[in-house]
Motif scaffolding. Sequence first.
Motif, mmCIF file in Angstrom:
data_model
loop_
_atom_site.group_PDB
_atom_site.id
_atom_site.type_symbol
_atom_site.label_atom_id
_atom_site.label_comp_id
_atom_site.label_asym_id
_atom_site.label_seq_id
_atom_site.Cartn_x
_atom_site.Cartn_y
_atom_site.Cartn_z
ATOM 1 N N PRO A 41 0.698 -1.377 0.059
ATOM 2 C CA PRO A 41 0.012 0.059 -0.018
ATOM 3 C C PRO A 41 0.803 1.358 0.019
ATOM 4 C CG PRO A 41 -0.681 -1.487 1.607
ATOM 5 C CD PRO A 41 0.300 -2.056 1.137
ATOM 6 N N ALA A 42 2.018 1.199 0.424
ATOM 7 C CA ALA A 42 2.772 2.226 0.385
ATOM 8 C C ALA A 42 3.300 2.925 -0.846
ATOM 9 C CB ALA A 42 4.091 2.150 1.277
ATOM 10 N N GLU A 44 1.306 2.884 -3.456
ATOM 11 C CA GLU A 44 0.160 3.466 -4.177
ATOM 12 C C GLU A 44 0.319 4.495 -5.105
ATOM 13 O OE1 GLU A 44 -3.668 3.451 -2.109
ATOM 14 O OE2 GLU A 44 -3.501 1.217 -1.652
ATOM 15 N N GLY A 45 0.947 5.471 -4.380
ATOM 16 C CA GLY A 45 1.258 6.827 -4.957
ATOM 17 C C GLY A 45 2.324 6.827 -6.509
ATOM 18 N N ALA A 46 3.257 5.933 -6.231
ATOM 19 C CA ALA A 46 4.100 5.555 -7.321
ATOM 20 C C ALA A 46 3.537 4.726 -8.450
ATOM 21 C CB ALA A 46 5.203 4.635 -6.888
ATOM 22 N N PHE A 47 2.590 3.790 -8.129
ATOM 23 C CA PHE A 47 1.617 3.315 -9.070
ATOM 24 C C PHE A 47 0.698 4.170 -9.713
ATOM 25 C CE2 PHE A 47 -1.951 0.333 -10.509
ATOM 26 C CZ PHE A 47 -1.127 -0.174 -11.588
ATOM 27 N N ALA A 48 0.204 5.197 -9.126
ATOM 28 C CA ALA A 48 -0.710 6.273 -9.849
ATOM 29 C C ALA A 48 0.006 7.257 -10.430
ATOM 30 C CB ALA A 48 -1.351 6.945 -8.436
ATOM 31 N N ALA A 49 1.347 7.545 -10.155
ATOM 32 C CA ALA A 49 1.966 8.213 -10.947
ATOM 33 C C ALA A 49 2.269 7.528 -12.420
ATOM 34 C CB ALA A 49 3.483 8.547 -10.156
ATOM 35 N N PHE A 50 2.676 6.237 -12.180
ATOM 36 C CA PHE A 50 2.823 5.324 -13.323
ATOM 37 C C PHE A 50 1.643 5.483 -14.225
ATOM 38 C CE2 PHE A 50 2.393 1.224 -15.144
ATOM 39 C CZ PHE A 50 3.405 1.023 -16.051
ATOM 40 N N ILE A 51 0.494 5.150 -13.793
ATOM 41 C CA ILE A 51 -0.689 5.239 -14.713
ATOM 42 C C ILE A 51 -0.954 6.533 -15.385
ATOM 43 C CG2 ILE A 51 -3.102 5.043 -14.612
ATOM 44 C CD1 ILE A 51 -2.012 2.347 -14.219
ATOM 45 N N ILE A 103 -9.876 1.626 -9.811
ATOM 46 C CA ILE A 103 -10.148 2.987 -9.984
ATOM 47 C C ILE A 103 -10.248 3.720 -8.692
ATOM 48 C CG2 ILE A 103 -10.687 2.730 -12.614
ATOM 49 C CD1 ILE A 103 -13.627 3.145 -11.841
ATOM 50 N N VAL A 104 -10.785 3.144 -7.723
ATOM 51 C CA VAL A 104 -11.076 3.788 -6.518
ATOM 52 C C VAL A 104 -9.555 3.731 -5.719
ATOM 53 C CG1 VAL A 104 -12.039 3.457 -4.161
ATOM 54 C CG2 VAL A 104 -13.428 3.420 -6.125
ATOM 55 N N THR A 105 -8.731 2.701 -5.806
ATOM 56 C CA THR A 105 -7.580 2.657 -5.457
ATOM 57 C C THR A 105 -6.433 3.483 -5.868
ATOM 58 O OG1 THR A 105 -8.113 0.288 -4.815
ATOM 59 C CG2 THR A 105 -5.530 0.914 -4.775
#
Length: 141
Positions: A41-42, A44-51, A103-105
């Motif tokens: 879960p830590a 998530e921000g990096a994954f959001a930036a990747f998307i 998409i919520v995560t």
Amino acid sequence: MGRTILGMLVGVVVAVAVIMAVQSIGHRFYPLPAGLDMANPAHEGAFAAFIAALPLPGKLMVLASWALGSFIGALAAAKVARHQTAAALLVALVVIAAVMGMIVTVPHPTWLSVAGVLLPIPLALFAVRLVYRRTTLPRVP
């Protein structure tokens, strides 16, 4: 009833397998950043930036995975189940639930989110139509 439940289970397994396969192909063209653990879960921000930074073809691969997973999973469910429409729609609903969870995560572009939620049901109904048409055509002597 047993065949319908089996069809639902088969359809969901097939849908998940197709989604994973298409997304793994997408990851070959657009690999995740090194060290990114999607289960953490830590990160998530990096994954959001990747998307967010993913180019349009990469986002289309994500949409294709959801659409193909829904269609092929519903097709498999409809082929096995006695109640074809119910089994196919359950597969579509499972895909929609997974898309909504994703998409919520992790924020996705609005168009991708909307398409990911709206496409599975029509694709599942199309799969049922294909299976139903094949099973009801008269045999040629």
